[in-house]
Design an enzyme around this catalytic site. Sequence first.
Site, PDB file in Angstrom:
ATOM      1  N   SER A 228       0.863  -1.199   0.000  1.00 32.17           N
ATOM      2  CA  SER A 228       0.000   0.000   0.000  1.00 32.17           C
ATOM      3  C   SER A 228       0.887   1.233   0.000  1.00 32.17           C
ATOM      4  O   SER A 228       2.057   1.161   0.415  1.00 32.17           O
ATOM      5  CB  SER A 228      -0.860  -0.002   1.266  1.00 32.17           C
ATOM      6  OG  SER A 228      -1.449   1.265   1.464  1.00 32.17           O
TER       7      SER A 228
ATOM      8  N   TYR B 223      -1.655  -0.295  10.651  1.00 31.79           N
ATOM      9  CA  TYR B 223      -1.803  -0.637   9.226  1.00 31.79           C
ATOM     10  C   TYR B 223      -0.520  -0.251   8.481  1.00 31.79           C
ATOM     11  O   TYR B 223       0.044  -1.052   7.736  1.00 31.79           O
ATOM     12  CB  TYR B 223      -3.011   0.097   8.638  1.00 31.79           C
ATOM     13  CG  TYR B 223      -3.289  -0.243   7.185  1.00 31.79           C
ATOM     14  CD1 TYR B 223      -3.882  -1.460   6.839  1.00 31.79           C
ATOM     15  CD2 TYR B 223      -2.961   0.633   6.152  1.00 31.79           C
ATOM     16  CE1 TYR B 223      -4.131  -1.786   5.508  1.00 31.79           C
ATOM     17  CE2 TYR B 223      -3.215   0.320   4.824  1.00 31.79           C
ATOM     18  CZ  TYR B 223      -3.804  -0.887   4.503  1.00 31.79           C
ATOM     19  OH  TYR B 223      -4.053  -1.208   3.181  1.00 31.79           O
TER      20      TYR B 223
HETATM   21  P1  NAP Z   1     -11.471  -5.822   1.081  1.00 33.32           P
HETATM   22  O1  NAP Z   1     -12.352  -5.350  -0.020  1.00 33.32           O
HETATM   23  O2  NAP Z   1     -11.835  -5.525   2.479  1.00 33.32           O
HETATM   24  O3  NAP Z   1     -11.218  -7.391   0.894  1.00 33.32           O
HETATM   25  C1  NAP Z   1     -10.388  -8.052   1.803  1.00 33.32           C
HETATM   26  C2  NAP Z   1     -10.160  -9.473   1.347  1.00 33.32           C
HETATM   27  O4  NAP Z   1      -9.249 -10.095   2.261  1.00 33.32           O
HETATM   28  C3  NAP Z   1     -11.422 -10.318   1.366  1.00 33.32           C
HETATM   29  O5  NAP Z   1     -11.342 -11.233   0.302  1.00 33.32           O
HETATM   30  C4  NAP Z   1     -11.344 -11.036   2.706  1.00 33.32           C
HETATM   31  O6  NAP Z   1     -12.035 -12.287   2.728  1.00 33.32           O
HETATM   32  C5  NAP Z   1      -9.858 -11.264   2.797  1.00 33.32           C
HETATM   33  N1  NAP Z   1      -9.368 -11.478   4.165  1.00 33.32           N
HETATM   34  C6  NAP Z   1      -9.481 -10.661   5.227  1.00 33.32           C
HETATM   35  N2  NAP Z   1      -8.900 -11.218   6.303  1.00 33.32           N
HETATM   36  C7  NAP Z   1      -8.411 -12.421   5.909  1.00 33.32           C
HETATM   37  C8  NAP Z   1      -7.725 -13.469   6.549  1.00 33.32           C
HETATM   38  N3  NAP Z   1      -7.434 -13.407   7.858  1.00 33.32           N
HETATM   39  N4  NAP Z   1      -7.388 -14.563   5.849  1.00 33.32           N
HETATM   40  C9  NAP Z   1      -7.696 -14.648   4.515  1.00 33.32           C
HETATM   41  N5  NAP Z   1      -8.349 -13.682   3.853  1.00 33.32           N
HETATM   42  C10 NAP Z   1      -8.698 -12.574   4.531  1.00 33.32           C
HETATM   43  O7  NAP Z   1     -10.001  -5.189   0.908  1.00 33.32           O
HETATM   44  P2  NAP Z   1      -9.249  -4.625  -0.391  1.00 33.32           P
HETATM   45  O8  NAP Z   1      -9.431  -3.164  -0.415  1.00 33.32           O
HETATM   46  O9  NAP Z   1      -9.584  -5.439  -1.570  1.00 33.32           O
HETATM   47  O10 NAP Z   1      -7.735  -4.895   0.039  1.00 33.32           O
HETATM   48  C11 NAP Z   1      -6.979  -5.977  -0.464  1.00 33.32           C
HETATM   49  C12 NAP Z   1      -5.515  -5.713  -0.154  1.00 33.32           C
HETATM   50  O11 NAP Z   1      -5.113  -4.498  -0.774  1.00 33.32           O
HETATM   51  C13 NAP Z   1      -5.236  -5.536   1.339  1.00 33.32           C
HETATM   52  O12 NAP Z   1      -4.000  -6.110   1.657  1.00 33.32           O
HETATM   53  C14 NAP Z   1      -5.180  -4.021   1.505  1.00 33.32           C
HETATM   54  O13 NAP Z   1      -4.406  -3.652   2.600  1.00 33.32           O
HETATM   55  C15 NAP Z   1      -4.537  -3.636   0.193  1.00 33.32           C
HETATM   56  N6  NAP Z   1      -4.776  -2.258  -0.193  1.00 33.32           N
HETATM   57  C16 NAP Z   1      -6.040  -1.740  -0.351  1.00 33.32           C
HETATM   58  C17 NAP Z   1      -6.215  -0.424  -0.745  1.00 33.32           C
HETATM   59  C18 NAP Z   1      -7.553   0.195  -0.959  1.00 33.32           C
HETATM   60  O14 NAP Z   1      -7.625   1.437  -1.148  1.00 33.32           O
HETATM   61  N7  NAP Z   1      -8.644  -0.555  -0.964  1.00 33.32           N
HETATM   62  C19 NAP Z   1      -5.098   0.382  -0.965  1.00 33.32           C
HETATM   63  C20 NAP Z   1      -3.832  -0.154  -0.798  1.00 33.32           C
HETATM   64  C21 NAP Z   1      -3.680  -1.468  -0.428  1.00 33.32           C
HETATM   65  P3  NAP Z   1     -13.640 -12.376   3.118  1.00 33.32           P
HETATM   66  O15 NAP Z   1     -14.387 -11.832   1.926  1.00 33.32           O
HETATM   67  O16 NAP Z   1     -13.878 -13.816   3.321  1.00 33.32           O
HETATM   68  O17 NAP Z   1     -13.831 -11.534   4.336  1.00 33.32           O
END
Ligand code: NAP
Length: 264
Positions: free
Chosen positions: A155, A168
């Site tokens: 991130s 985070y």
């Molecule tokens: P999200 O929409 O909240 O989705 C999170 C995903 O992670 C879901 O598939 C969830 O599964 C899974 N998950 C959560 N805890 C878990 C665990 N303990 N074991 C296995 N799977 C788990 O988040 P996102 O925005 O797509 O983020 C994905 C990645 O990108 C993360 O690492 C986040 O930090 C990074 N990121 C996001 C952003 C942003 O702006 N969104 C920016 C930079 C980086 P369930 O559906 O089963 O709950």
Amino acid sequence: MASQLALITGASRGIGRGIAVELARIGFSVAINYAGRRDAALECKKLCEKAAPRGAESSFEIFQADISKTPDRARLLTEVRERFGWIDLLVNNAGVAPIVRVDLLKASEESFDRLMGINARGAFFLTQAVANFWIAGLKGREKASAKPKIVNISSISAFAPGPTRAEYCMSKAALSMMTQLFALRLAEYGIHVYEIRPGVIATDMTGPVRQKYERLISEGLAPIARWGTPEDVGRAVVAVAEDRFPFSTGEVINVDGGFHIRHF
Ligand code: NAP
């Protein structure tokens, strides 16, 4: 050629789902890991099946596992190996944000442990297990022609501190260092490691702070003034999967609309 297999953690929703669909589009099979949302994982599987090229030998399967838990990680790896036999690409995407954002002077140990456990510790030990599986499997076998790869989804928070989500930021900085460590250690086996740093991406994770980011984007947060999408990140993973960076490892790929460019 048989379909290559990507294991993507947290692929049921958001960025992980975007990566799964983009990989499906180029003929990859995908092991879709999720924590609790089976419905969302099944939806991702359906979208992958729809995206796969006609006649592709790819297939898609969902695997429940909480990657912060040691037995779950072991079970995940066993199940994926039994189902697919080999892994070509590991994408450490699963991650969580703090349940409540609080100033770092008030941050709790509970939230710190949760985030480090999922975002950093889980990714580290899953990578260690997959790397050892690869090293054992690559020895003098036909798989020696394979070039397994690892992508870590970090991130902009890995380098841009946000004092209301210290745990985070720290977990993502750990993932950055992890990229370099594994890149260094695994290069001799032909295993390359990449870090993709997304900026502000429209997913469930950013849902609770949507209005705030809406305002920041309109005020010039990044030169490309729009929300990022899971597909934006998925396309960057495709470039790695297609081996478009054969002389690079430990590399950071920014998918952030130019947020990282320092300017005044
Ligand atoms: P999200 O929409 O909240 O989705 C999170 C995903 O992670 C879901 O598939 C969830 O599964 C899974 N998950 C959560 N805890 C878990 C665990 N303990 N074991 C296995 N799977 C788990 O988040 P996102 O925005 O797509 O983020 C994905 C990645 O990108 C993360 O690492 C986040 O930090 C990074 N990121 C996001 C952003 C942003 O702006 N969104 C920016 C930079 C980086 P369930 O559906 O089963 O709950």
